[in-house]
Motif scaffolding. Structure first.
Motif, PDB file in Angstrom:
ATOM      1  N   ASP A 100      92.670  49.186  56.325  1.00 32.25           N
ATOM      2  CA  ASP A 100      92.776  47.992  55.475  1.00 32.25           C
ATOM      3  C   ASP A 100      92.747  48.352  53.995  1.00 32.25           C
ATOM      4  O   ASP A 100      93.354  47.664  53.167  1.00 32.25           O
ATOM      5  CB  ASP A 100      91.630  47.027  55.782  1.00 32.25           C
ATOM      6  N   ARG A 101      92.053  49.432  53.657  1.00 30.15           N
ATOM      7  CA  ARG A 101      91.901  49.804  52.248  1.00 30.15           C
ATOM      8  C   ARG A 101      93.179  50.344  51.616  1.00 30.15           C
ATOM      9  O   ARG A 101      93.239  50.564  50.413  1.00 30.15           O
ATOM     10  CB  ARG A 101      90.783  50.842  52.102  1.00 30.15           C
ATOM     11  N   GLY A 102      94.209  50.545  52.445  1.00 34.64           N
ATOM     12  CA  GLY A 102      95.455  51.114  51.931  1.00 34.64           C
ATOM     13  C   GLY A 102      96.221  50.188  51.011  1.00 34.64           C
ATOM     14  O   GLY A 102      97.077  50.649  50.242  1.00 34.64           O
ATOM     15  N   ILE A 103      95.932  48.872  51.063  1.00 30.89           N
ATOM     16  CA  ILE A 103      96.613  47.915  50.189  1.00 30.89           C
ATOM     17  C   ILE A 103      95.558  46.993  49.566  1.00 30.89           C
ATOM     18  O   ILE A 103      95.199  45.961  50.152  1.00 30.89           O
ATOM     19  CB  ILE A 103      97.668  47.073  50.934  1.00 30.89           C
ATOM     20  N   PRO A 104      95.033  47.324  48.396  1.00 33.27           N
ATOM     21  CA  PRO A 104      94.045  46.456  47.753  1.00 33.27           C
ATOM     22  C   PRO A 104      94.644  45.094  47.405  1.00 33.27           C
ATOM     23  O   PRO A 104      95.837  44.994  47.072  1.00 33.27           O
ATOM     24  CB  PRO A 104      93.664  47.224  46.481  1.00 33.27           C
ATOM     25  N   ALA A 105      93.819  44.053  47.473  1.00 27.65           N
ATOM     26  CA  ALA A 105      94.289  42.710  47.109  1.00 27.65           C
ATOM     27  C   ALA A 105      94.628  42.642  45.627  1.00 27.65           C
ATOM     28  O   ALA A 105      95.634  42.048  45.229  1.00 27.65           O
ATOM     29  CB  ALA A 105      93.237  41.667  47.461  1.00 27.65           C
ATOM     30  N   THR A 106      93.797  43.236  44.792  1.00 26.54           N
ATOM     31  CA  THR A 106      94.046  43.341  43.353  1.00 26.54           C
ATOM     32  C   THR A 106      93.419  44.639  42.871  1.00 26.54           C
ATOM     33  O   THR A 106      92.653  45.283  43.594  1.00 26.54           O
ATOM     34  CB  THR A 106      93.430  42.167  42.552  1.00 26.54           C
ATOM     35  N   LEU A 107      93.717  44.994  41.643  1.00 28.97           N
ATOM     36  CA  LEU A 107      93.089  46.172  41.048  1.00 28.97           C
ATOM     37  C   LEU A 107      91.615  45.937  40.781  1.00 28.97           C
ATOM     38  O   LEU A 107      90.835  46.889  40.664  1.00 28.97           O
ATOM     39  CB  LEU A 107      93.802  46.540  39.749  1.00 28.97           C
ATOM     40  N   ARG A 108      91.234  44.673  40.702  1.00 32.04           N
ATOM     41  CA  ARG A 108      89.835  44.320  40.427  1.00 32.04           C
ATOM     42  C   ARG A 108      88.959  44.407  41.671  1.00 32.04           C
ATOM     43  O   ARG A 108      87.737  44.497  41.568  1.00 32.04           O
ATOM     44  CB  ARG A 108      89.745  42.893  39.866  1.00 32.04           C
ATOM     45  N   HIS A 109      89.607  44.366  42.837  1.00 36.51           N
ATOM     46  CA  HIS A 109      88.861  44.292  44.096  1.00 36.51           C
ATOM     47  C   HIS A 109      88.940  45.598  44.879  1.00 36.51           C
ATOM     48  O   HIS A 109      89.156  45.606  46.090  1.00 36.51           O
ATOM     49  CB  HIS A 109      89.371  43.122  44.940  1.00 36.51           C
ATOM     50  N   MET A 110      88.783  46.708  44.188  1.00 34.17           N
ATOM     51  CA  MET A 110      88.747  48.011  44.859  1.00 34.17           C
ATOM     52  C   MET A 110      87.747  48.900  44.136  1.00 34.17           C
ATOM     53  O   MET A 110      87.466  48.727  42.949  1.00 34.17           O
ATOM     54  CB  MET A 110      90.134  48.660  44.863  1.00 34.17           C
ATOM     55  N   HIS A 111      87.186  49.845  44.888  1.00 31.80           N
ATOM     56  CA  HIS A 111      86.298  50.845  44.301  1.00 31.80           C
ATOM     57  C   HIS A 111      87.126  51.938  43.612  1.00 31.80           C
ATOM     58  O   HIS A 111      88.337  52.046  43.806  1.00 31.80           O
ATOM     59  CB  HIS A 111      85.432  51.499  45.383  1.00 31.80           C
ATOM     60  N   MET A 141      84.519  51.882  62.014  1.00 35.08           N
ATOM     61  CA  MET A 141      85.316  50.668  61.896  1.00 35.08           C
ATOM     62  C   MET A 141      85.012  49.694  63.031  1.00 35.08           C
ATOM     63  O   MET A 141      84.648  50.096  64.147  1.00 35.08           O
ATOM     64  CB  MET A 141      86.808  51.004  61.908  1.00 35.08           C
ATOM     65  N   THR A 142      85.178  48.402  62.747  1.00 40.15           N
ATOM     66  CA  THR A 142      85.092  47.406  63.798  1.00 40.15           C
ATOM     67  C   THR A 142      86.323  47.510  64.692  1.00 40.15           C
ATOM     68  O   THR A 142      87.309  48.163  64.340  1.00 40.15           O
ATOM     69  CB  THR A 142      85.011  45.996  63.218  1.00 40.15           C
ATOM     70  N   GLU A 143      86.270  46.841  65.832  1.00 43.72           N
ATOM     71  CA  GLU A 143      87.417  46.869  66.739  1.00 43.72           C
ATOM     72  C   GLU A 143      88.654  46.289  66.074  1.00 43.72           C
ATOM     73  O   GLU A 143      89.764  46.813  66.230  1.00 43.72           O
ATOM     74  CB  GLU A 143      87.096  46.108  68.025  1.00 43.72           C
ATOM     75  N   ASP A 144      88.506  45.224  65.310  1.00 39.17           N
ATOM     76  CA  ASP A 144      89.655  44.637  64.611  1.00 39.17           C
ATOM     77  C   ASP A 144      90.227  45.608  63.589  1.00 39.17           C
ATOM     78  O   ASP A 144      91.449  45.715  63.434  1.00 39.17           O
ATOM     79  CB  ASP A 144      89.250  43.330  63.924  1.00 39.17           C
ATOM     80  N   GLU A 145      89.348  46.312  62.879  1.00 39.29           N
ATOM     81  CA  GLU A 145      89.807  47.281  61.876  1.00 39.29           C
ATOM     82  C   GLU A 145      90.544  48.438  62.548  1.00 39.29           C
ATOM     83  O   GLU A 145      91.565  48.913  62.044  1.00 39.29           O
ATOM     84  CB  GLU A 145      88.614  47.806  61.070  1.00 39.29           C
ATOM     85  N   ARG A 146      90.047  48.882  63.696  1.00 42.70           N
ATOM     86  CA  ARG A 146      90.723  49.969  64.425  1.00 42.70           C
ATOM     87  C   ARG A 146      92.107  49.515  64.894  1.00 42.70           C
ATOM     88  O   ARG A 146      93.076  50.277  64.817  1.00 42.70           O
ATOM     89  CB  ARG A 146      89.897  50.399  65.632  1.00 42.70           C
ATOM     90  N   THR A 147      92.170  48.290  65.377  1.00 40.64           N
ATOM     91  CA  THR A 147      93.454  47.774  65.860  1.00 40.64           C
ATOM     92  C   THR A 147      94.486  47.739  64.737  1.00 40.64           C
ATOM     93  O   THR A 147      95.647  48.127  64.918  1.00 40.64           O
ATOM     94  CB  THR A 147      93.264  46.370  66.454  1.00 40.64           C
ATOM     95  N   ARG A 148      94.058  47.272  63.569  1.00 41.01           N
ATOM     96  CA  ARG A 148      94.985  47.223  62.432  1.00 41.01           C
ATOM     97  C   ARG A 148      95.354  48.626  61.969  1.00 41.01           C
ATOM     98  O   ARG A 148      96.502  48.895  61.597  1.00 41.01           O
ATOM     99  CB  ARG A 148      94.372  46.413  61.281  1.00 41.01           C
ATOM    100  N   LEU A 149      94.396  49.547  61.971  1.00 41.51           N
ATOM    101  CA  LEU A 149      94.665  50.933  61.584  1.00 41.51           C
ATOM    102  C   LEU A 149      95.742  51.529  62.478  1.00 41.51           C
ATOM    103  O   LEU A 149      96.728  52.115  61.997  1.00 41.51           O
ATOM    104  CB  LEU A 149      93.383  51.759  61.687  1.00 41.51           C
TER     105      LEU A 149
END
Length: 483
Positions: A180-191, A427-435
């Motif tokens: 999920d971290r591969g596409i940040p929502a904005t530049l403000r919402h990422m580490h 990762m959660t199961e949903d996160e693994r599925t999306r990955l």
């Protein structure tokens, strides 16, 4: 009364609508120096775009120390709680060209320039704590795979996955990129992360190894691939626009800077090589220590002058902060400044956006586009007998021992699977599925099954479920040597 339009030399322009011609039909006269100047300047308005990180957005702000870290570093801008230092940040995508879309799946550059009283300090990192490779000698080849095919001029999934499958050290970063971290929502919402290991040194000359973590105070938010693709088509400058508008409305984004501190001697016994940029340090072993707050509160006045001409290099240090033996960092110490000298010019660091607030005294002279008085008539060599600037031994970098035979040598540790597998299992199961879905979608265009199978084997070594699910998604089986 409006100001007079002038040439670049300050001469007033009488007519900016019609060029000088021999009569109403011409031809045009070469004596129209205003026309010639306009056309010549226009031809040169685009400096070569960055080879990587070409598409970017930037903002001004300040960094304020909130915790005393003076026992670890003598860096003046970190010397006392409450101290503020002006800074500039440039966010960017890595692989795309200057006009590419903001919302593609790609790491984001996170490059900060601190204008300190001891000179500029640049922390040039990404929004990920690791990278694809760990030796700079592989960097040109890696970036070539992210660029366009020399014949078709199209992006080339075959090259991308061929390189990754032949470079197992990339697995950790690939897992992050495809998550999920591969596409940040904005530049403000990422580490943001310094990624590399650096060295901090205090006033007593005692050193520690350090890693930087900028945690967004807006919270982490990401985009689903279908939403990102829709935005890319409708507003390819979405992230750039979002950052500008937020600051313009007074919604100043901020990040809290933390560091991990490792005693010098631990580098010889830690279970991972602490200088391998494809690995992280466990926060259980080395907890996060708060340092301060970064706040962005001012937009650039001119994109080209500031965002495009800003030049950042991980080799720009200040006393109290030094390099580590990280092989990837060692290569970047040269490559970044060399790229700036080529792209912007030998005197790029004298441009307003790059110029230090500290006084500059050296013997560098001449070169293209020298904007100051070029040292005037002062002494221009060293050593000299005319009271020119002299070295200050107290600001010398601290020594560390090196040993071994000179040769082309890799890291001693080659476990590229444990940390990637740990990340998958976190990762959660949903996160693994999306990955898995993201990986399958990215690998389907690869034409050769042997490349797919080689990459599947890496996923399987990280976690059997990980590899099996990717294989099933591609209609393949895990190679028998792995299953």
């Amino acid at each position: 009364m409006s100001k007079k339009l002038t040439t670049s030399w300050g001469a007033p322009v009488g007519d900016n609508q019609n060029s000088m011609t021999a009569g109403s039909r011409g031809p045009t006269l070469i004596q129209d120096v205003h026309l010639l100047e306009k056309l010549a300047h226009f031809n040169r308005e685009r400096v070569p775009e960055r080879v990587v990180h070409a598409k970017g957005a930037g903002a001004h702000g300040y960094f304020e120390v909130t915790n005393d870290v003076s026992k670890y570093t003598k860096a003046a801008f970190l010397s006392e709680v409450g101290k503020r230092t002006p800074m500039f940040i440039r966010f960017s995508t890595v692989a795309g060209e200057l006009g590419s879309a903001d919302t593609v799946r790609d790491p984001r550059g996170f490059a900060v320039k601190f204008y300190t009283e001891e000179g500029n300090y640049d922390l040039v990192g990404n929004n990920t704590p690791v990278f694809f490779i760990r030796d700079a000698i592989k960097f040109p080849d890696f970036i070539h795979t992210q660029k366009r095919h020399p014949q078709t001029h199209l992006k080339n999934p075959n090259a991308v996955w061929d390189f990754w499958s032949l470079s197992p050290e990339s697995l950790h970063q690939v897992t992050i990129l495809m998550s999920d971290r591969g596409i940040p929502a904005t530049l403000r919402h990422m580490h943001g992360f310094g990624s590399h290991t650096f060295k901090w040194v205090n006033k007593e000359g005692e050193g520690v190894w350090v890693k930087y973590h900028f945690k967004t105070n807006q919270g982490v938010k990401n985009l689903a691939p279908d939403v990102a693709a829709k935005i890319a088509g409708e507003n390819p400058d979405y992230h750039t626009e979002d950052l500008f508008n937020a600051i313009d409305k007074g919604e100043f984004p901020s990040w809290t800077l933390y560091v991990q501190i490792m005693p010098i001697e631990d580098a010889d016994t830690y279970r991972w090589d602490p200088f391998d940029v494809t690995k992280v340090w466990s926060q259980k072993d080395y907890p996060l220590i708060e340092v301060g707050q970064m706040v962005l509160n001012r937009n650039p006045e001119n994109y080209f002058a500031e965002v495009e001409q800003v030049t950042l290099s991980p080799g720009n240090f200040v006393p109290g902060i030094e390099a580590s033996p990280d092989k990837m960092l060692q290569g970047r110490l040269f490559a970044y400044s060399d790229a700036h000298r080529y792209r912007v010019g030998a005197n790029h660091n004298a441009l307003p956006i790059n110029r230090p607030v500290a006084e500059v005294n050296n013997y560098q002279r001449d070169g293209f586009m020298r904007p100051d008085n070029n040292g005037g008539g002062s002494v221009y060599y060293e050593p000299n007998s005319f009271s020119g600037p002299q070295e200050s031994p107290q600001d010398n970098t601290t020594a560390f021992p090196v040993s071994g035979a000179a040769g082309s040598t890799g890291y001693d540790h080659d476990d590229h699977y444990t940390q990637a597998g740990d990340l998958y299992r976190l990762m959660t199961e949903d996160e693994r599925t999306r990955l898995v879905a993201n990986i399958v979608a990215a690998m389907k265009p690869v034409e050769r099954d042997d490349i797919k199978l080689r990459q599947i084997a890496h996923f399987y070594k990280a976690d059997p479920e990980y590899g099996t699910r990717v294989a099933e998604g591609l209609g393949l089986s895990v190679p028998v040597t792995q299953a």
